[in-house]
Write an enzyme that holds these catalytic residues in place. Structure first.
Site, PDB file in Angstrom:
ATOM      1  N   PRO A   1       0.811  -1.219   0.000  1.00 36.25           N
ATOM      2  CA  PRO A   1       0.000   0.000   0.000  1.00 36.25           C
ATOM      3  C   PRO A   1       0.846   1.271   0.000  1.00 36.25           C
ATOM      4  O   PRO A   1       1.756   1.392   0.807  1.00 36.25           O
ATOM      5  CB  PRO A   1      -0.781  -0.107   1.305  1.00 36.25           C
ATOM      6  CG  PRO A   1       0.110  -0.902   2.211  1.00 36.25           C
ATOM      7  CD  PRO A   1       0.889  -1.844   1.327  1.00 36.25           C
TER       8      PRO A   1
ATOM      9  N   ASP B   1      -2.187   2.934   2.372  1.00 35.02           N
ATOM     10  CA  ASP B   1      -1.591   3.105   3.683  1.00 35.02           C
ATOM     11  C   ASP B   1      -2.174   4.401   4.249  1.00 35.02           C
ATOM     12  O   ASP B   1      -1.924   5.472   3.715  1.00 35.02           O
ATOM     13  CB  ASP B   1      -0.069   3.225   3.528  1.00 35.02           C
ATOM     14  CG  ASP B   1       0.656   2.773   4.771  1.00 35.02           C
ATOM     15  OD1 ASP B   1       0.004   2.619   5.812  1.00 35.02           O
ATOM     16  OD2 ASP B   1       1.877   2.581   4.694  1.00 35.02           O
TER      17      ASP B   1
ATOM     18  N   TRP C   1       4.273   0.679   9.710  1.00 34.57           N
ATOM     19  CA  TRP C   1       4.911  -0.469   9.054  1.00 34.57           C
ATOM     20  C   TRP C   1       4.387  -1.786   9.614  1.00 34.57           C
ATOM     21  O   TRP C   1       4.407  -2.807   8.930  1.00 34.57           O
ATOM     22  CB  TRP C   1       6.423  -0.414   9.243  1.00 34.57           C
ATOM     23  CG  TRP C   1       7.049   0.604   8.358  1.00 34.57           C
ATOM     24  CD1 TRP C   1       7.629   1.772   8.734  1.00 34.57           C
ATOM     25  CD2 TRP C   1       7.132   0.543   6.938  1.00 34.57           C
ATOM     26  NE1 TRP C   1       8.078   2.439   7.634  1.00 34.57           N
ATOM     27  CE2 TRP C   1       7.790   1.720   6.520  1.00 34.57           C
ATOM     28  CE3 TRP C   1       6.720  -0.378   5.970  1.00 34.57           C
ATOM     29  CZ2 TRP C   1       8.039   1.992   5.188  1.00 34.57           C
ATOM     30  CZ3 TRP C   1       6.968  -0.101   4.633  1.00 34.57           C
ATOM     31  CH2 TRP C   1       7.625   1.068   4.260  1.00 34.57           C
TER      32      TRP C   1
ATOM     33  N   GLN D   1      12.473  -0.876   0.106  1.00 37.24           N
ATOM     34  CA  GLN D   1      11.623  -1.697   0.970  1.00 37.24           C
ATOM     35  C   GLN D   1      12.369  -2.837   1.650  1.00 37.24           C
ATOM     36  O   GLN D   1      11.769  -3.614   2.388  1.00 37.24           O
ATOM     37  CB  GLN D   1      10.433  -2.263   0.183  1.00 37.24           C
ATOM     38  CG  GLN D   1       9.531  -1.199  -0.392  1.00 37.24           C
ATOM     39  CD  GLN D   1       8.921  -0.303   0.662  1.00 37.24           C
ATOM     40  OE1 GLN D   1       8.659  -0.715   1.777  1.00 37.24           O
ATOM     41  NE2 GLN D   1       8.732   0.968   0.327  1.00 37.24           N
TER      42      GLN D   1
ATOM     43  N   TRP E   1       8.798  -2.763   3.722  1.00 36.08           N
ATOM     44  CA  TRP E   1       7.741  -3.772   3.586  1.00 36.08           C
ATOM     45  C   TRP E   1       8.270  -5.200   3.525  1.00 36.08           C
ATOM     46  O   TRP E   1       7.739  -6.102   4.170  1.00 36.08           O
ATOM     47  CB  TRP E   1       6.913  -3.446   2.356  1.00 36.08           C
ATOM     48  CG  TRP E   1       5.555  -4.079   2.349  1.00 36.08           C
ATOM     49  CD1 TRP E   1       4.659  -4.097   3.369  1.00 36.08           C
ATOM     50  CD2 TRP E   1       4.956  -4.779   1.256  1.00 36.08           C
ATOM     51  NE1 TRP E   1       3.528  -4.757   2.978  1.00 36.08           N
ATOM     52  CE2 TRP E   1       3.678  -5.180   1.689  1.00 36.08           C
ATOM     53  CE3 TRP E   1       5.363  -5.087  -0.039  1.00 36.08           C
ATOM     54  CZ2 TRP E   1       2.809  -5.872   0.861  1.00 36.08           C
ATOM     55  CZ3 TRP E   1       4.501  -5.770  -0.870  1.00 36.08           C
ATOM     56  CH2 TRP E   1       3.238  -6.169  -0.416  1.00 36.08           C
TER      57      TRP E   1
ATOM     58  N   LYS F   1      18.823  12.757  -7.963  1.00 34.39           N
ATOM     59  CA  LYS F   1      17.468  12.364  -7.620  1.00 34.39           C
ATOM     60  C   LYS F   1      16.488  13.318  -8.294  1.00 34.39           C
ATOM     61  O   LYS F   1      16.788  14.499  -8.469  1.00 34.39           O
ATOM     62  CB  LYS F   1      17.279  12.466  -6.105  1.00 34.39           C
ATOM     63  CG  LYS F   1      17.820  11.272  -5.365  1.00 34.39           C
ATOM     64  CD  LYS F   1      17.379  11.312  -3.914  1.00 34.39           C
ATOM     65  CE  LYS F   1      18.025  10.161  -3.166  1.00 34.39           C
ATOM     66  NZ  LYS F   1      17.690  10.153  -1.750  1.00 34.39           N
TER      67      LYS F   1
ATOM     68  N   LYS G   1      11.494  18.092  -7.236  1.00 34.64           N
ATOM     69  CA  LYS G   1      10.518  19.088  -7.665  1.00 34.64           C
ATOM     70  C   LYS G   1      11.168  20.463  -7.712  1.00 34.64           C
ATOM     71  O   LYS G   1      10.925  21.253  -8.608  1.00 34.64           O
ATOM     72  CB  LYS G   1       9.351  19.119  -6.681  1.00 34.64           C
ATOM     73  CG  LYS G   1       8.132  18.404  -7.220  1.00 34.64           C
ATOM     74  CD  LYS G   1       6.928  18.651  -6.353  1.00 34.64           C
ATOM     75  CE  LYS G   1       5.865  17.605  -6.663  1.00 34.64           C
ATOM     76  NZ  LYS G   1       5.088  17.218  -5.509  1.00 34.64           N
TER      77      LYS G   1
END
Length: 1042
Positions: free
Chosen positions: A47, A86, A520, A556, A560, A593, A596
């Site tokens: 999620p 999530d 988590w 992750q 996760w 990276k 924005k």
RNA sequence: GGGCGUGUAGCUCAGUUGGUUAGAGCGCAGCCCUGAUAAGGCUGAGGUCCCUGGUUCGAUUCCAGGCACGCCCA
């Protein structure tokens, strides 16, 4: 009649059409329905937070999560795909704090936890519509209607069950964790928040003398920048391997690290003697407490010198003051050494009663008074200041303090070994993650702090008495209702915090501990909680655990992937997933990276609208980012991919549809297998493609699955279609033409199926237009085309490769000798000693003739006529056999004469002397190169020699002219926008030689250009264009025949 | 400081179970072809396969140690 196709392809528009088709016909649902009785392929979706909009990382993961399920569906599996959200956690809370312009615990509680939490609930799904739109636009099929949300009561109840299971297994305990806290907001901060708030500040830097017990007037010097922690000093830490100096002054002794001595003794007048002491000799000594507050703890092991491996001599004195309530190293070391831990500071950063002299005062503001007092008492050795970078609250700029917080842990240490074992069963892509990053992470796993002193999350289901001696873990709503006698509808904090459970032991009401769970913990519980296990769907769960497949990003490993593994191992002693694709980071074109702020990447939406989702999908998948490497995302890369794969694919499709419509060809004319070699070859290549794709997909290697498409598309467009064009153009409806249509039709249809999981839009468009009524209405409802051996002809594929080589060599020769392909030549010689090669080429010699525009191909074996042979040792064979002598052998082999090489080439053996030994060499031991004779138009590759006859007869020259003429007329037809089938008349002027050539080859010219009448005229006709045909001036005009 | 990964053409990246001649795409230069052409093909230039040692007849590939970059952890 097929739907007519423009060759000016607008893929984004095609994609929008496919999206509406899928929506109108509920194609996704249909793809599930047809497999409902089949075996299941279980997919778990991790999620995301919906507090922000999806970025490229999400598009990538979404694409991977789409390709595998689509593929498995086509392989016959039922693949349920439920989206998840999530919902809980700090990002949402922070967002709400910003919106409400409040901050921190006190203000939230003033506002009311109920108001705050309901506000969180109201905003958490606010971007879901945008998410759904973007995910859908990217072509991902996933069930949004049956999505799971971590804030659903059923989800939260399952989390309670998970927690309760851990509790029952003795895997939950309460401990303390040192966290950065904001005293003003009275809130602990996450790592992420802490990292945002580093500022340069000036702090006091004081050196304190700790009086040793076993030596008269001797002090160990320790250094700190947080004087307020000194009342909580419980120990000192020294490095066992560090050298300290025992510095004797008049009537006092100081211990300081040798490396730091200069810092403290600018002049050494007062020093009487210096002795070196090893840190290990000082460890274990005890000292007098600085303050009286905890002096009685000495009996319990406090005020000792401990060995700390974190001690350095970079700054300070080489001895570290340990305040285990306020420092992570301090805490870990003291716990390990059995030193008591005190934390006499409350949430607001004020001293508690234990520190009676400063009770109620903010710790930072007490620094000065504490220093003053130590000075008065003679314990302050040196007072200075230091400018350093220190974390501050990102909300209110208050300096943070590190403080021990009561925290609940999962005892991961207990299941660690099993986690590593269970991990061995997981298939990782890339595989190095299993024993590398993830495996190593598991080996070093520490107990998992799962409680958060926050509001918006699943509350810890622990109720306990005020004295802490009686505690109950509640595992379900029903249990809570039974125990408390109250009805429970929602499990969020503000619904259950006032629920009390009567004590069984007469200790007064049990109240819930205040914390909520780390989000988590919730996502890690997803396999159980998404189906409300074990309260519902018990059987369903049993057959859907573990997942066959999951996919997420590299980040992750500690997220996760980790939490799934901890919980599944603790609960079921199994992995939670069998296969996992781990994608890398998507970087901006500049290698940084995506940011924005720097706006160093193109807007995803804009890119989708310009190039289409298929192009972006394939671009990402055709890169190492699908196995954990970084990808520099460039718009140009997307463009390239479009050019190299999708546009050629579209052009093939458009070519087929255009001509099939002209000829009124339809699939009902399908009839058996074609006898044409090109047809059989492309059909066989298609099977090879299918085989490669299936092999790669079954390994979850997406990049390897995409690569063969590039080769196939090239074969299809630049060889099969180019070679076959005339078969489609010719006017009579003969068998060969039918077979061409039939083959291209079948290939495109099958290709659309093989490509469907990767580029679901363009393949759907192609399939939909080509399908017949008895076929499924969507390509995604079809079975995946498995390789069929009976359609493969490896022999033919090899033959064609040889032909391609000959043609390439021929073209190379033409290019080197400036002979344009339009000029016919009389002969090509194809020479090879290898009879099999010659036999193979003979089968396909027509293709050689046409491709190279020569009249005749002459095969031969006598390569010495055109080239010299040169021998080269095959190291791979001779190396192991000859060992150190291989170099000498190579020298001998390079000197072999034509006769010896002839023998080898014929398959015979020769014997040579190498380093005094007689060595027998067989044909396989020597690689023979052909060096074309100087001055000949000859080229060589491997066992092949190709030579061109360059002398031009009058006939050939005339034919060259005619072909030039045709070419110019074709160009004129095209540039004047004539339909492909439009008939024309030609008028032209030219010299005698040209006129004769055109007249002699009139039939050829007329046939090629669909010309009724082609005549030479005296004067330039109206609108004529001037051309130079191999040095002959010429004016040509073209008129459409009405 | 530790772990993991990466380092190959000007750029983006394949590949190498160890074999002397390392590939593709883009870009550059030249040539060619063309009724699928907002294309395509061929040729050329361009490489210490990060460095240093070791193993080996032979290392870009295996091993060890460095260096650089990235991610994660501390």
């Amino acid at each position: 009649m097929f739907k007519p196709i423009s060759n000016r392809v607008n893929l984004p528009k095609v994609e929008e059409e496919m999206l509406s088709f899928w929506k109108d016909n509920q194609t996704f649902k249909a793809s599930l329905d047809i497999r409902r009785d089949g075996p299941e392929f279980v997919f778990y979706d991790g999620p995301p937070f919906a507090t922000g909009l999806p970025h490229y990382g999400h598009l990538l993961a979404g694409t991977i999560k789409d390709i595998i399920p689509r593929y498995q569906t086509m392989r016959g599996y039922f693949v349920d795909r439920r989206f998840g959200w999530d919902c809980h956690g700090l990002p949402v809370e922070c967002e709400v704090e910003k919106m409400l312009e409040i901050s921190g615990k006190t203000e939230i509680e003033e506002l009311g936890v109920d108001v705050f939490n309901e506000k969180c609930r109201s905003i958490v799904l606010r971007y879901t519509a945008e998410w759904e739109k973007t995910v859908t636009r990217m072509g991902r099929w996933v069930d949004f209607e049956r999505d799971y949300k971590t804030m659903d009561p059923s989800f939260m109840e399952s989390i309670w069950w998970v927690f309760n299971e851990l509790w029952d297994k003795g895997l939950i305990y309460e401990g303390r964790k040192i966290l950065p806290c904001c005293p003003r907001c009275s809130t602990p901060l996450s790592n992420f928040e802490t990292n945002q708030g580093y500022m340069d500040v000036v702090d006091p830097a004081v050196t304190i003398g700790f009086r040793l017990d076993d030596e008269e007037n001797a002090f160990v010097l320790a250094w700190t920048t947080t004087p307020w922690t000194l009342p909580s000093n419980m120990a000192l830490a020294m490095g066992p391997d560090i050298t300290y100096l025992r510095v004797e002054e008049k009537d006092v002794v100081y211990y300081v690290a040798k490396a730091r001595f200069d810092e403290y003794y600018k002049d050494t007048d007062s020093v009487e003697s210096i002795t070196e002491v090893k840190g290990s000799d000082l460890i274990g000594k005890t000292y007098e407490p600085l303050f009286p507050y905890f002096a009685d703890l000495k009996e319990k092991g406090a005020f000792r010198i401990l060995a700390g491996d974190f001690v350095t001599t970079e700054d300070g004195t080489g001895t570290v003051h340990m305040a285990p309530g306020f420092g992570e190293d301090d805490y870990a070391l003291c716990m390990a050494e059995g030193v008591p831990v005190v934390c006499p500071v409350d949430e607001e950063g004020q001293f508690t009663e234990e520190v009676s002299d400063y009770v109620g005062r903010k710790v930072k503001e007490s620094d000065k008074d504490i220093i003053k007092r130590l000075k008065v008492e003679g314990k302050l050795i040196k007072q200075a200041t230091i400018k350093h970078s220190y974390p501050h609250c990102w909300r209110c700029d208050t300096a943070l303090i590190y403080r021990g917080i009561s925290t609940w842990f999962v005892n991961v240490e207990k299941v660690k070994v099993r986690m590593s074992e269970v991990n061995q069963e997981i298939h990782w892509m890339p595989d190095h993650l299993r024993d590398g990053r993830f495996g190593k992470w598991l080996e070093g796993a520490r107990d998992w702090a799962i409680s958060r002193n926050r509001y918006w999350g699943t509350p810890l289901p622990i109720w306990r008495s005020e004295d802490g001696k009686e505690a109950i873990c509640v595992g379900s709503i029903e249990e809570l209702e039974k125990l408390s006698g109250r009805k429970v509808a929602d499990l969020h904090k503000h619904f259950i915090d006032d629920i009390e459970i009567p004590s069984q032991e007469g200790r007064g009401p049990l109240r819930r501990v205040t914390e909520v769970l780390d989000c988590w913990f919730e996502s890690g519980s997803m396999p159980y909680a998404q189906t409300h296990y074990p309260f519902e769907n018990k059987e369903h769960f049993d057959s859907h655990f573990p997942a066959d497949f999951i996919a997420e990003g590299l980040d992750q490993t500690r997220g996760w992937f980790y939490t799934l593994t901890v919980l599944s191992t603790a609960l079921f002693d199994r992995p939670a997933f069998k296969n996992v694709i781990v994608n890398g980071l998507i970087l901006a074109a500049d290698g940084k990276k995506m940011s924005k702020r720097l706006s160093n990447y193109p807007d995803p939406k804009l890119l989708i609208d310009t190039y289409g989702a298929d192009a972006i999908r394939l671009y990402m998948i055709n890169s190492a980012v699908v196995h954990g490497e970084n990808l520099r995302f460039t718009e140009d890369g997307v463009k390239q991919l479009l050019r190299n794969i999708l546009i050629p694919l579209w052009n093939s499709y458009s070519f087929f549809v255009t001509y099939a419509n002209i000829d009124d060809w339809s699939p009902d004319k399908l009839d058996g297998q074609s006898s044409n070699v090109l047809d059989r070859w492309i059909s066989s290549s298609l099977e090879t493609l299918s085989e490669s794709v299936v092999a790669a997909m079954d390994e979850y290697n997406l990049q390897r699955a995409v690569r063969p498409f590039v080769l196939f598309i090239d074969d299809l467009t630049n060889w099969y279609i180019r070679r076959s064009r005339r078969r489609f153009w010719k006017s009579q409806d003969d068998d060969d033409k039918m077979q061409a249509y039939q083959t291209l039709y079948t290939v495109l249809l099958q290709l659309s199926k093989i490509a469907a999981p990767f580029v679901p839009f363009i393949s759907e468009e192609i399939y939909r237009n080509l399908r017949t009524d008895d076929m499924p209405e969507s390509v995604h409802l079809c079975d995946f085309p498995m390789p069929q051996d009976d359609k493969r002809d490896m022999e033919l594929e090899l033959e064609m490769e040889l032909v391609m080589t000959v043609v390439r060599l021929g073209r190379l020769l033409r290019s080197e000798h400036n002979l344009k392909v339009r000029q016919p030549l009389s002969q090509i010689h194809v020479i090879s000693r290898n009879k099999q090669v010659i036999e193979r080429l003979k089968v396909l010699s027509d293709i050689v003739l046409e491709e190279l525009n020569v009249k005749d191909v002459v095969f031969g074996e006598d390569e010495l006529r055109l080239a010299t042979l040169k021998g080269k040792a095959d190291f791979k064979r001779l190396g192991p056999r000859l060992g150190p002598n291989v170099k000498k052998a190579a020298g001998v082999i390079a000197q072999l004469d034509d006769q010896a090489l002839e023998t080898l080439v014929r398959g015979g053996e020769i014997s040579v002397a190498i380093a005094g030994d007689e060595v027998t060499l067989g044909p396989a031991d020597v690689l023979v190169e052909r060096i074309p004779h100087e001055g000949l138009v000859v080229a060589s590759e491997g066992e092949l020699l190709v030579a061109l006859e360059t002398e031009l007869s009058a006939e050939l020259v005339a034919e060259g002219l005619a072909r030039e003429f045709v070419n110019k007329v074709q160009n004129m037809r095209k540039s004047s926008g004539l339909e492909v089938t439009q008939r024309i008349n030609i008028k032209f002027t030219g010299d005698v030689e040209l006129c004769k050539a055109i007249s002699d080859l009139g039939d050829y010219v007329k046939l090629e250009t669909l010309t009724i009448d082609c005549k030479s005229v005296e004067a330039a006709p109206q609108g004529a264009i001037e051309w130079d045909l191999n040095g002959h001036a010429c004016l040509i005009s073209v008129d459409a025949v009405v």
